[in-house]
Motif scaffolding. Structure first.
Motif, PDB file in Angstrom:
ATOM      1  N   UNK A 147       0.826  -1.204   0.000  1.00  0.00           N
ATOM      2  CA  UNK A 147       0.000   0.000   0.000  1.00  0.00           C
ATOM      3  C   UNK A 147       0.861   1.255   0.000  1.00  0.00           C
ATOM      4  N   UNK A 148       1.933   1.246   0.806  1.00  0.00           N
ATOM      5  CA  UNK A 148       2.843   2.397   0.842  1.00  0.00           C
ATOM      6  C   UNK A 148       3.473   2.597  -0.529  1.00  0.00           C
ATOM      7  N   UNK A 149       3.943   1.512  -1.145  1.00  0.00           N
ATOM      8  CA  UNK A 149       4.588   1.633  -2.458  1.00  0.00           C
ATOM      9  C   UNK A 149       3.596   2.096  -3.523  1.00  0.00           C
ATOM     10  N   UNK A 150       2.358   1.594  -3.471  1.00  0.00           N
ATOM     11  CA  UNK A 150       1.357   1.977  -4.461  1.00  0.00           C
ATOM     12  C   UNK A 150       1.092   3.473  -4.408  1.00  0.00           C
ATOM     13  N   UNK A 151       0.848   3.989  -3.213  1.00  0.00           N
ATOM     14  CA  UNK A 151       0.538   5.414  -3.074  1.00  0.00           C
ATOM     15  C   UNK A 151       1.767   6.253  -3.414  1.00  0.00           C
ATOM     16  N   UNK A 152       2.945   5.833  -2.956  1.00  0.00           N
ATOM     17  CA  UNK A 152       4.173   6.566  -3.261  1.00  0.00           C
ATOM     18  C   UNK A 152       4.421   6.618  -4.758  1.00  0.00           C
ATOM     19  N   UNK A 153       4.220   5.491  -5.426  1.00  0.00           N
ATOM     20  CA  UNK A 153       4.475   5.431  -6.859  1.00  0.00           C
ATOM     21  C   UNK A 153       3.521   6.324  -7.635  1.00  0.00           C
ATOM     22  N   UNK A 154       2.242   6.347  -7.228  1.00  0.00           N
ATOM     23  CA  UNK A 154       1.270   7.203  -7.915  1.00  0.00           C
ATOM     24  C   UNK A 154       1.596   8.683  -7.724  1.00  0.00           C
ATOM     25  N   UNK A 155       1.967   9.058  -6.496  1.00  0.00           N
ATOM     26  CA  UNK A 155       2.311  10.462  -6.235  1.00  0.00           C
ATOM     27  C   UNK A 155       3.572  10.843  -7.001  1.00  0.00           C
TER      28      UNK A 155
END
Length: 760
Positions: A287-295
């Motif tokens: 979840x952290x990687x998903x949100x970080x990658x999108x931002x």
């Protein structure tokens, strides 16, 4: 079928089952096609979509239709779109979802007859992003006009994140990966600024190791939510602790960065998106990687440099959170390094580099960091080849990548060919043979062919530098940067600590001279425990002698320590960043007060004090007669002097190459100082970078310099040049060129060296 809150978890569970199935077909290509077909069918069924398609970014940058259900099968592998072309290209370019009830009315719509998509109105596309890099696009379409719900958009984004892991980590073996993502077999050469010369062959080690997602799918979403909340709380506490320090600037990170960390750590939007990703079936780490990658994908497309800089803050915060979740250490220094480590970092401090086993570190690569950065100075002292300002290096490297660092040409070769490795191995062996030749000259005085003795000193700043005097055969230390020892400690050294440190240095050099430079901090040299106000132009601001005269207790503590440590021996101390002769006079008065105090208390002080000045501010060029009447010796800091003369920051890639240190302007200024020093019989040394390059050192001898100071590794090459040079010949040749205002002095000097067999 209505979209339920449980649907995302069901979808991810089914995706996991598809990916976990072992390959059954003999042809990997057929197996990939079959799995992709099952994936698009599964997504379409769960989202009640008539079309689901996967577009993959290819090596040429185009987006290729790799799998589909609903569009014509013959379009697979034959439909290509450029980034920014069509709705799919728009998604890839923007890094954001595109949700349209009537796709064909959108100005970006690009009709491709081979796909048969003219029957479908509604369109939802999301980028497939990993580590901020767009790998492809995932789309769904329907014939009826409809806007997809926020829940559906979020579900497709989560699915795209899983697809990114599939494409980036090879969970489906044989799936083509776009340019730059599957880097293992692709060679690439990056360029940077040379901070410390040398050649290194080895394997990449990330200073701050990337934390890979150990597990994508959550077995127990409620437990993952708790893990995320607990790590977020620890993250907030660590940031709040840094901000609650008495002097926040002493943390080593500016307040605005920490405030940005605090803002992100408490940002409810960020936290909500991570919780939603977990609810969709991802682990806390995923979840952290998903949100970080999108931002990251959205922010990297911003033209405003402010937001791109904030992305660094956000990335650092997300990485901290990931390390808390996984329990990983902060830097690679805590791990078992390979014997040929080439460290790669965005930036690092000098203390960070000293944490590493120096026998295993072959090279250093910084995405940022200039030649005057503290870690560059330490790397130079340790003889570690180093490049700075290497753009995109963190995006290009993978841990363990073979690499060749050529910090003579300013190149980093990642995943080089076997032929290139062999060529550089030969070059490294040649350098090793050269070093053996230089070692044979250690005890040979640096005397020109016509009998002129050149004093060769080294620049130093740490106790670890002391063995380099004997190893290089230097005559002494011409510049000891006292601030470096301050930079690698967590608090200001007390009088006793400083005294012991300077005593070790004085004893370590034996009967050879050492010139201490008083504390030169400020500008870009910020001590982590010295509070300092932000300045718009720190290089021209409150630094060095200016701080010393305004904060006299700091200066006098250092002076007293040097006086105590030099008991019975000569103390040679020079003052940096002087603009007016009056500053030198005031500093000398302070030192004399401390010397008088020492004598009143019957304590032994130095047998002699020689107080010198650094000539590095152009204003002193018009005060040389007055200055040389006051000083016992002088040293030219050519790095600052020349960049101030030309108003060109030598760490700025856009302007650093706009002037040449061998131009008539530069050489006339340097000659002016020599003439004034000779007139007043003041010993003169030059301790800038140009002294360490044979061609430039030859020019300095031609200008009349008879004492130069350089990095230890430069002593051998420069001494070899001196032994083959006639000082009279080069002086006659060069001064004539300077007087004429010759515009190609560098080339003429090269021709002189060739004609006279001078090794430069």
């Amino acid at each position: 079928m209505p979209w339920t809150s449980n649907a995302p978890r069901v979808l991810l569970k089914q995706l996991r089952e598809i990916m976990a199935r072992p390959s059954t077909r003999q042809s990997k290509g057929d197996d990939v096609e079959a799995r992709l077909d099952r994936i698009v069918s599964l997504i379409a069924a769960n989202m009640v979509a008539e079309v689901c398609s996967i577009y993959v970014r290819k090596t040429d940058g185009s987006l290729e239709l790799a799998a589909t259900i609903g569009l014509r099968k013959e379009a697979i592998h034959s439909t290509h779109l450029k980034i920014g072309e069509g709705l799919v290209g728009l998604v890839a370019h923007s890094g954001e979802p595109v949700n349209l009830p009537d796709a064909q009315s959108h100005p970006a719509f690009s009709y491709r007859p081979e796909t048969g998509e003219e029957s479908y109105k509604s369109f939802l596309g999301v980028p497939i992003v990993r580590a901020g890099r767009t790998l492809g696009v995932l789309t769904v379409q329907n014939a009826t006009s409809r806007s997809y719900s926020d829940e559906e958009v979020e579900a497709l984004q989560t699915t795209a994140m899983v697809m990114a892991e599939v494409m980036g980590t090879g969970l489906i073996e044989g799936l083509n990966v776009p340019a730059g993502e599957n880097k293992r077999g692709q060679s690439v050469t990056l360029q940077g600024h040379i901070l410390s010369e040398g050649i290194a062959l080895g394997h990449v080690v990330l200073h701050e190791p990337r934390v890979s997602v150990p597990k994508l799918f959550a077995e127990d979403p409620a437990q993952e939510q708790k893990r995320l909340d607990a790590s977020l709380q620890r993250l907030r506490e660590s940031v709040d602790t840094m901000l609650s320090e008495t002097d926040v600037a002493r943390s080593g990170e500016p307040r605005d960065v920490l405030e940005a960390y605090r803002m992100f750590a408490h940002d409810q939007g960020w936290i909500k998106r991570m919780h939603e990703a977990i609810s969709a079936g991802l682990t806390a780490e995923a979840a952290v990687e998903k949100v970080q990658s999108n931002i990251r994908a959205r922010t990297m497309r911003q033209s405003d440099p402010f937001w791109r800089e904030r992305l660094h803050d956000f990335d650092d915060l997300s990485n901290r959170l990931m390390r808390l979740l996984t329990g990983r250490g902060a830097t690679a220094a805590e791990t078992n390094l390979p014997r040929d480590a080439i460290l790669v970092a965005r930036n690092m401090g000098p203390a960070d580099l000293l944490d590493y086993d120096r026998k295993r570190v072959r090279g250093l690569i910084l995405a940022e960091g200039g030649i005057s950065s503290h870690v560059a100075i330490v790397a130079n002292a340790l003889g570690i080849p180093t490049l700075g300002h290497v753009r995109n290096v963190l995006e290009e490297v993978e841990p363990g990548d073979p690499a060749v660092l050529d910090s003579e040409a300013g190149n980093l070769h990642l995943r080089p060919s076997l032929e290139l490795i062999r060529n550089y191995a030969d070059k490294a062996r040649f350098r090793a043979r050269q070093q053996l030749q230089y070692e044979k000259l250690r005890h040979t005085p640096a005397v020109t062919k016509d009998g002129v003795r050149i004093t060769m000193n080294i620049n130093a700043g740490l106790l670890v530098d002391l063995p380099h005097i004997a190893q290089s055969g230097a005559d002494g230390i011409g510049l000891f940067r006292t601030e470096l020892e301050f930079m690698v400690t967590s608090k200001f050294p007390r009088l006793k600590q400083q005294t012991e440190m300077y005593r070790q240095i004085i004893e370590g050099v034996g009967d050879k001279p050492v010139v201490f430079r008083s504390l030169d901090v400020g500008g870009d040299k910020i001590l982590p425990y010295l509070q300092q106000m932000p300045e718009e132009n720190p290089a021209l601001g409150w630094r060095a002698i200016r701080i010393a005269l305004d904060r006299q207790a700091l200066f006098r503590t250092q002076a007293r320590a040097l006086l105590h440590a030099s008991a019975g021996r000569e103390l040679r101390l020079m003052l940096p960043f002087l603009t007016e002769v009056s500053e030198f006079v005031k500093a000398r008065q302070l030192i004399e007060k401390d010397l008088a105090h020492l004598r009143r208390h019957s304590q032994q002080g130095p047998s002699k004090i020689a107080l010198g000045a650094m000539v590095e501010i152009p204003a002193l060029l018009w005060q040389l007669d007055e200055l040389f009447c006051q000083v016992d010796f002088a040293s030219v800091g050519s790095n600052d002097l020349l960049q101030f003369i030309f108003a060109a920051d030598r760490n700025n890639t856009r302007v650093a190459s706009r002037f040449d240190v061998l131009s008539p302007t530069a050489l006339r200024a340097l000659r002016q100082i020599v003439v004034a020093a000779e007139r007043h019989k003041v010993p003169l040394t030059l301790c800038g970078e140009m002294a360490g390059r044979p061609l430039e050192a030859m020019a300095l001898i031609g200008l009349g310099y008879r004492s130069i100071s350089m990095a230890p590794a430069s002593v051998g090459p420069v001494k070899t040049m001196i032994l083959g040079l006639s000082a009279t010949d080069i002086q006659d040749f060069l001064l004539d060129l300077v007087d004429q205002g010759c515009l190609n002095i560098r080339q003429r000097l090269i021709e002189f060296a060739r004609a006279n067999d001078v090794p430069v």
